[in-house]
Design a protein around this motif. Structure first.
Motif, PDB file in Angstrom:
ATOM      1  N   VAL A 221      -8.327  15.564 -21.442  1.00 42.24           N
ATOM      2  CA  VAL A 221      -9.318  16.343 -22.187  1.00 42.24           C
ATOM      3  C   VAL A 221     -10.552  16.587 -21.313  1.00 42.24           C
ATOM      4  O   VAL A 221     -11.075  17.705 -21.249  1.00 42.24           O
ATOM      5  N   VAL A 222     -11.004  15.545 -20.616  1.00 37.33           N
ATOM      6  CA  VAL A 222     -12.165  15.689 -19.734  1.00 37.33           C
ATOM      7  C   VAL A 222     -11.878  16.710 -18.638  1.00 37.33           C
ATOM      8  O   VAL A 222     -12.699  17.573 -18.333  1.00 37.33           O
ATOM      9  N   GLN A 223     -10.678  16.624 -18.034  1.00 38.16           N
ATOM     10  CA  GLN A 223     -10.282  17.582 -17.008  1.00 38.16           C
ATOM     11  C   GLN A 223     -10.322  19.009 -17.532  1.00 38.16           C
ATOM     12  O   GLN A 223     -10.832  19.919 -16.879  1.00 38.16           O
ATOM     13  N   VAL A 224      -9.744  19.207 -18.703  1.00 31.97           N
ATOM     14  CA  VAL A 224      -9.677  20.549 -19.287  1.00 31.97           C
ATOM     15  C   VAL A 224     -11.076  21.116 -19.479  1.00 31.97           C
ATOM     16  O   VAL A 224     -11.350  22.278 -19.148  1.00 31.97           O
ATOM     17  N   ILE A 225     -11.996  20.308 -20.005  1.00 28.33           N
ATOM     18  CA  ILE A 225     -13.355  20.787 -20.263  1.00 28.33           C
ATOM     19  C   ILE A 225     -14.051  21.166 -18.956  1.00 28.33           C
ATOM     20  O   ILE A 225     -14.650  22.241 -18.838  1.00 28.33           O
ATOM     21  N   ILE A 226     -13.947  20.307 -17.949  1.00 29.90           N
ATOM     22  CA  ILE A 226     -14.659  20.566 -16.692  1.00 29.90           C
ATOM     23  C   ILE A 226     -14.019  21.719 -15.934  1.00 29.90           C
ATOM     24  O   ILE A 226     -14.728  22.558 -15.351  1.00 29.90           O
ATOM     25  N   HIS A 227     -12.687  21.817 -15.928  1.00 27.63           N
ATOM     26  CA  HIS A 227     -12.032  22.975 -15.306  1.00 27.63           C
ATOM     27  C   HIS A 227     -12.470  24.266 -16.009  1.00 27.63           C
ATOM     28  O   HIS A 227     -12.691  25.290 -15.361  1.00 27.63           O
ATOM     29  N   ALA A 228     -12.580  24.204 -17.339  1.00 25.00           N
ATOM     30  CA  ALA A 228     -12.984  25.395 -18.097  1.00 25.00           C
ATOM     31  C   ALA A 228     -14.414  25.793 -17.749  1.00 25.00           C
ATOM     32  O   ALA A 228     -14.730  26.984 -17.643  1.00 25.00           O
ATOM     33  N   MET A 229     -15.292  24.824 -17.565  1.00 24.17           N
ATOM     34  CA  MET A 229     -16.662  25.133 -17.148  1.00 24.17           C
ATOM     35  C   MET A 229     -16.642  25.903 -15.829  1.00 24.17           C
ATOM     36  O   MET A 229     -17.323  26.933 -15.679  1.00 24.17           O
ATOM     37  N   GLU A 230     -15.868  25.419 -14.878  1.00 20.74           N
ATOM     38  CA  GLU A 230     -15.799  26.082 -13.573  1.00 20.74           C
ATOM     39  C   GLU A 230     -15.270  27.508 -13.702  1.00 20.74           C
ATOM     40  O   GLU A 230     -15.803  28.437 -13.082  1.00 20.74           O
ATOM     41  N   ARG A 231     -14.232  27.701 -14.516  1.00 17.76           N
ATOM     42  CA  ARG A 231     -13.663  29.047 -14.694  1.00 17.76           C
ATOM     43  C   ARG A 231     -14.684  29.998 -15.308  1.00 17.76           C
ATOM     44  O   ARG A 231     -14.784  31.156 -14.907  1.00 17.76           O
TER      45      ARG A 231
ATOM     46  N   THR B 117     -19.780  26.267 -26.098  1.00 17.20           N
ATOM     47  CA  THR B 117     -19.280  26.640 -27.426  1.00 17.20           C
ATOM     48  C   THR B 117     -17.938  27.353 -27.316  1.00 17.20           C
ATOM     49  O   THR B 117     -17.001  27.083 -28.092  1.00 17.20           O
ATOM     50  N   ARG B 118     -17.805  28.254 -26.340  1.00 20.19           N
ATOM     51  CA  ARG B 118     -16.528  28.964 -26.145  1.00 20.19           C
ATOM     52  C   ARG B 118     -15.419  28.005 -25.727  1.00 20.19           C
ATOM     53  O   ARG B 118     -14.276  28.123 -26.181  1.00 20.19           O
ATOM     54  N   ILE B 119     -15.755  27.061 -24.859  1.00 15.29           N
ATOM     55  CA  ILE B 119     -14.753  26.096 -24.400  1.00 15.29           C
ATOM     56  C   ILE B 119     -14.240  25.267 -25.565  1.00 15.29           C
ATOM     57  O   ILE B 119     -13.033  25.039 -25.710  1.00 15.29           O
ATOM     58  N   VAL B 120     -15.154  24.810 -26.416  1.00 10.60           N
ATOM     59  CA  VAL B 120     -14.750  24.022 -27.587  1.00 10.60           C
ATOM     60  C   VAL B 120     -13.833  24.846 -28.481  1.00 10.60           C
ATOM     61  O   VAL B 120     -12.796  24.369 -28.948  1.00 10.60           O
ATOM     62  N   ARG B 121     -14.201  26.111 -28.711  1.00  9.52           N
ATOM     63  CA  ARG B 121     -13.379  26.975 -29.558  1.00  9.52           C
ATOM     64  C   ARG B 121     -11.992  27.182 -28.946  1.00  9.52           C
ATOM     65  O   ARG B 121     -10.977  27.126 -29.651  1.00  9.52           O
ATOM     66  N   GLU B 122     -11.937  27.396 -27.648  1.00  8.16           N
ATOM     67  CA  GLU B 122     -10.646  27.597 -26.974  1.00  8.16           C
ATOM     68  C   GLU B 122      -9.762  26.356 -27.109  1.00  8.16           C
ATOM     69  O   GLU B 122      -8.561  26.473 -27.349  1.00  8.16           O
ATOM     70  N   CYS B 123     -10.361  25.183 -26.941  1.00  7.14           N
ATOM     71  CA  CYS B 123      -9.586  23.944 -27.057  1.00  7.14           C
ATOM     72  C   CYS B 123      -9.097  23.728 -28.485  1.00  7.14           C
ATOM     73  O   CYS B 123      -7.947  23.347 -28.707  1.00  7.14           O
ATOM     74  N   GLU B 124      -9.976  23.976 -29.457  1.00  8.55           N
ATOM     75  CA  GLU B 124      -9.602  23.758 -30.858  1.00  8.55           C
ATOM     76  C   GLU B 124      -8.533  24.737 -31.318  1.00  8.55           C
ATOM     77  O   GLU B 124      -7.774  24.447 -32.253  1.00  8.55           O
ATOM     78  N   GLN B 125      -8.434  25.894 -30.654  1.00  6.26           N
ATOM     79  CA  GLN B 125      -7.421  26.891 -31.002  1.00  6.26           C
ATOM     80  C   GLN B 125      -6.200  26.806 -30.101  1.00  6.26           C
ATOM     81  O   GLN B 125      -5.266  27.592 -30.245  1.00  6.26           O
ATOM     82  N   SER B 126      -6.189  25.843 -29.192  1.00  8.58           N
ATOM     83  CA  SER B 126      -5.088  25.704 -28.245  1.00  8.58           C
ATOM     84  C   SER B 126      -3.793  25.312 -28.942  1.00  8.58           C
ATOM     85  O   SER B 126      -3.796  24.664 -30.005  1.00  8.58           O
ATOM     86  N   ALA B 127      -2.683  25.672 -28.325  1.00 11.98           N
ATOM     87  CA  ALA B 127      -1.380  25.239 -28.845  1.00 11.98           C
ATOM     88  C   ALA B 127      -1.173  23.745 -28.636  1.00 11.98           C
ATOM     89  O   ALA B 127      -0.301  23.140 -29.267  1.00 11.98           O
ATOM     90  N   ASP B 128      -1.970  23.150 -27.772  1.00 12.13           N
ATOM     91  CA  ASP B 128      -1.873  21.719 -27.488  1.00 12.13           C
ATOM     92  C   ASP B 128      -2.772  20.967 -28.467  1.00 12.13           C
ATOM     93  O   ASP B 128      -3.993  20.965 -28.339  1.00 12.13           O
TER      94      ASP B 128
END
Length: 212
Positions: A99-109, A191-202
């Protein structure tokens, strides 16, 4: 076992290094409609589309090329009839670390998309490493984080729980995010990252808010 089933199993063996078991099974199941004709293996273009689809749906953006290569190797083993050897892929991270990886990678993107050619990944990593070094993480935790940041390991090693060291590492990354985008855009980005994660298929990413 049918050829198609063997191919799906080979793909799943790769994905378990990146996703939790149930998510890896779901992602591997997406392989079937993208497979080529029974006469031969999927084309490279088809495999690239599959890797992009999995990355988009399971928050693995930035890992497409790596997954692509590992799937090719796994499918080649199946085609040659060799026993299914362990995939030469990174050890799967713990749930919290992923989860931490996903959030930080998303910040970079998000920063890269916002800045375009002005974005330099090496500067992002340098800034992240600097703030990790100034964080309240222990020296061992800092070393694990720095190893991941500098790509000495493909995955973040160790346990990084919410409301603990996982949240501290994300906070360090957020400081860098705000330096690149400014506080207003950084808040909107998070906020966008949180929304993307909460709507993820995972489903394992749906508790992302607890890490902030």
């Amino acid at each position: 076992m049918a050829e198609q089933d063997l191919a799906v199993e080979a793909v799943q063996q790769v994905l378990v290094a990146y996703l939790e078991p149930e998510a890896a099974r779901q992602a591997a199941a997406l392989w079937q409609p993208l497979s080529a004709t029974p006469a031969g293996p999927p084309s490279l273009a088809g495999l690239s589309r599959y890797c992009r689809l999995v990355a988009q749906q399971f928050n693995l953006q930035g890992r497409e090329a790596e997954i692509h290569l590992q799937i090719i190797r796994s499918l080649q083993r199946v085609a040659s009839g060799r026993p299914a050897a362990p995939v030469v892929a990174p050890v799967a991270p713990s749930h919290d670390a992923r989860v931490v990886q996903v959030i930080i990678h998303a910040m970079e993107r998000h920063v890269e998309r916002a800045l375009g050619p002005a974005f330099l990944a090496v500067r992002w990593r340098q800034g992240l490493a600097h703030h990790v070094g100034q964080s309240r993480l222990s020296s061992a935790e800092q070393q694990r984080a720095l190893s991941w940041i500098h790509a000495h390991g493909a995955n973040l090693v160790g346990e990084w729980p919410a409301r603990g060291v996982g949240t501290r590492l994300i906070n360090a990354a957020y400081v860098v995010l705000a330096q690149w985008l400014g506080p207003v855009q950084a808040d909107a980005c998070l906020t966008r990252i949180v929304r993307e994660c909460e709507q993820s298929a995972d489903a394992s990413l749906h508790r992302v808010r607890t890490y902030l």
